[in-house]
Design an enzyme around this catalytic site. Structure first.
Site, PDB file in Angstrom:
ATOM      1  N   TYR A 108      43.280  59.101   6.725  1.00  0.00           N
ATOM      2  CA  TYR A 108      42.751  60.420   6.355  1.00  0.00           C
ATOM      3  C   TYR A 108      41.729  60.827   7.403  1.00  0.00           C
ATOM      4  CZ  TYR A 108      40.140  64.067   4.010  1.00  0.00           C
ATOM      5  OH  TYR A 108      39.535  65.257   3.713  1.00  0.00           O
ATOM      6  N   GLU A 196      41.810  69.506   8.012  1.00  0.00           N
ATOM      7  CA  GLU A 196      42.103  68.264   7.299  1.00  0.00           C
ATOM      8  C   GLU A 196      43.477  67.735   7.710  1.00  0.00           C
ATOM      9  OE1 GLU A 196      42.972  68.350   2.978  1.00  0.00           O
ATOM     10  OE2 GLU A 196      41.311  66.942   2.793  1.00  0.00           O
TER      11      GLU A 196
END
Ligand code: GDP
Ligand code: MN
Length: 389
Positions: A108, A196
């Site tokens: 992530y 993101e």
């Protein structure tokens, strides 16, 4: 403003961020053609402004062109329901067909604005691919956070620190640093508010690639980026919010029953709070702006009333720049144009409010006039609870 994954990747690629090659398709036949061009295995991905597509059946691997066409046929036109779409889901109008990549590990990575510290923050975790909210709640120590100093800007040192903490090898850290510096540059140069990458992946060959991408851009800076402003997809936005934007109103739809028409963001927030304190929920945030003209008041009534959840409306306007009698005139004129049909509580304070009150009382309109904010909130909550609609 949010954009689709294929658009976010196109923007990131301009800054040298490695993404799998791909193209967007609106028909299954186009998906087949793209798969033919790409060659080999591909992934067919629903393009909606929401994550969680994989689990919702919106991301499918295909062996080749024929299967890509078949998967695109399944995904296009589906109503995708994920935790991020809300229960009503989102209609899929486009798919992104990308070259499939082998995954050895999912990470992530995000860059966002840390308002408290007035700087950018990089967040990364070796626990990628899954919902980061879950990682944050259950094992926050698995998330690395690092601030980007607004004075020094991005430094390769940040890439090395995060890269090594993710367990990447020295060669992969080099690639990661380049990717991260591209993301930070992209963030700053496009006036983004969030980038993101979930997941960023490591392939069995040791390459680091952005497999998914989400970018939110600052609406107030879009005028500086006409190419990005063009990426707007109004199908993905709430139609009432789009209409409000066109009428120059700041409107955000919420899930309560009390429609609010207020001037000034601070007063709008206070109005929402006090409605909540009296035991109901606001149906929206709405700042009609300093002017509160007949036109803006009429447009605001129209938008509030199009939301079937609205059981009563509270107009709470402070006459500072605008005079209360002008606002009262606007309300009276708007009520002639729009059939209001729900209880309407009006509180006007400030310049000429006595005059405004008299005008409203003499207008013959079935409205409830209030003096104090607390009283107004109590009255509108009562009205909403006994609501006629
Ligand atoms: P999201 O579910 O909306 O976040 O969509 P993603 O783009 O993140 O895809 C969901 C999942 O599909 C990823 O976490 C991967 O596990 C898988 N996936 C996506 N693209 C590929 C690919 O090219 N190859 C493989 N093997 N899996 C993929
Ligand atoms: Mn994802």
């Amino acid at each position: 403003m949010n954009v689709h994954e294929y658009q976010a990747k196109e923007v990131l690629a301009r800054f040298g961020v490695p993404v799998p090659p791909g193209e967007v398709a609106e028909t299954p036949e186009q998906a087949r053609e793209i798969a033919e061009k790409l060659g080999g295995k591909v992934v067919v991905k629903a393009q909606v402004h929401a994550g969680g597509r994989g689990k919702a059946g919106g991301v499918k691997l295909a062996d080749g062109p024929a299967e890509a066409e078949e998967k695109a046929r399944q995904i296009l036109g589906m109503t995708l329901v994920s935790p991020q779409t809300g229960p009503q889901g989102k209609l899929v109008r486009k798919v992104y067909v990308t070259k499939a990549v082998d995954i050895e590990h999912e990470y992530y990575l995000s860059v966002l604005v840390d308002r408290a510290n007035a700087c950018l923050t990089i967040m990364a975790s070796a626990e990628g691919g899954v919902e980061i909210e879950k990682v944050a709640a259950e094992s926050p120590e698995k998330i690395v956070r690092l601030a980007v100093s607004p004075v020094a800007g991005f430094s390769p040192y940040l890439g090395r620190r995060i890269g090594f903490s993710l367990g990447l090898s020295p060669d992969q850290v080099k690639q990661f640093t380049k990717l991260l510096s591209g993301i930070v540059r992209c963030f700053l140069e496009t006036d983004a508010s969030l980038v993101e990458i979930n997941p960023m992946i490591r392939t069995p060959e040791g390459e680091v690639v952005a497999l998914d991408a989400k970018i939110s851009f600052d609406d107030n800076a879009l005028f500086r980026h006409p190419d990005i402003a063009e990426m707007r997809d109004i199908h993905e936005e709430d139609p009432l919010e789009v209409e409000a934007g066109e009428a120059g109103l700041n409107y955000i739809r919420l899930d309560g029953t009390v429609g609010c028409m207020v001037n000034g963001a601070g007063l709008a927030m206070a109005t929402m709070d006090i409605i909540d304190q009296h035991g109901a929920r606001p149906a929206n945030f709405l700042d009609v702006g300093g002017g509160a003209s007949k036109e803006s008041v009429t447009a605001a009534f129209r938008i509030l009333l199009r939301d079937p959840d609205v059981k009563a409306i509270l107009v709470n306007i402070f006459g500072g720049i605008v005079r209360c009698d002008r606002v009262a005139e606007g309300i009276i004129a708007a009520a002639k144009d729009v059939e209001i049909g729900v209880p309407l509580v009006v509180r006007l304070q400030g310049t000429n409010h006595e005059e405004a009150r008299k005008m409203l009382e003499e207008s013959g309109l079935p409205l409830i006039v209030a003096e104090e904010l607390d009283e107004a909130a109590r009255k509108v909550v009562e009205a909403a609870k006994g609501g006629a609609r």
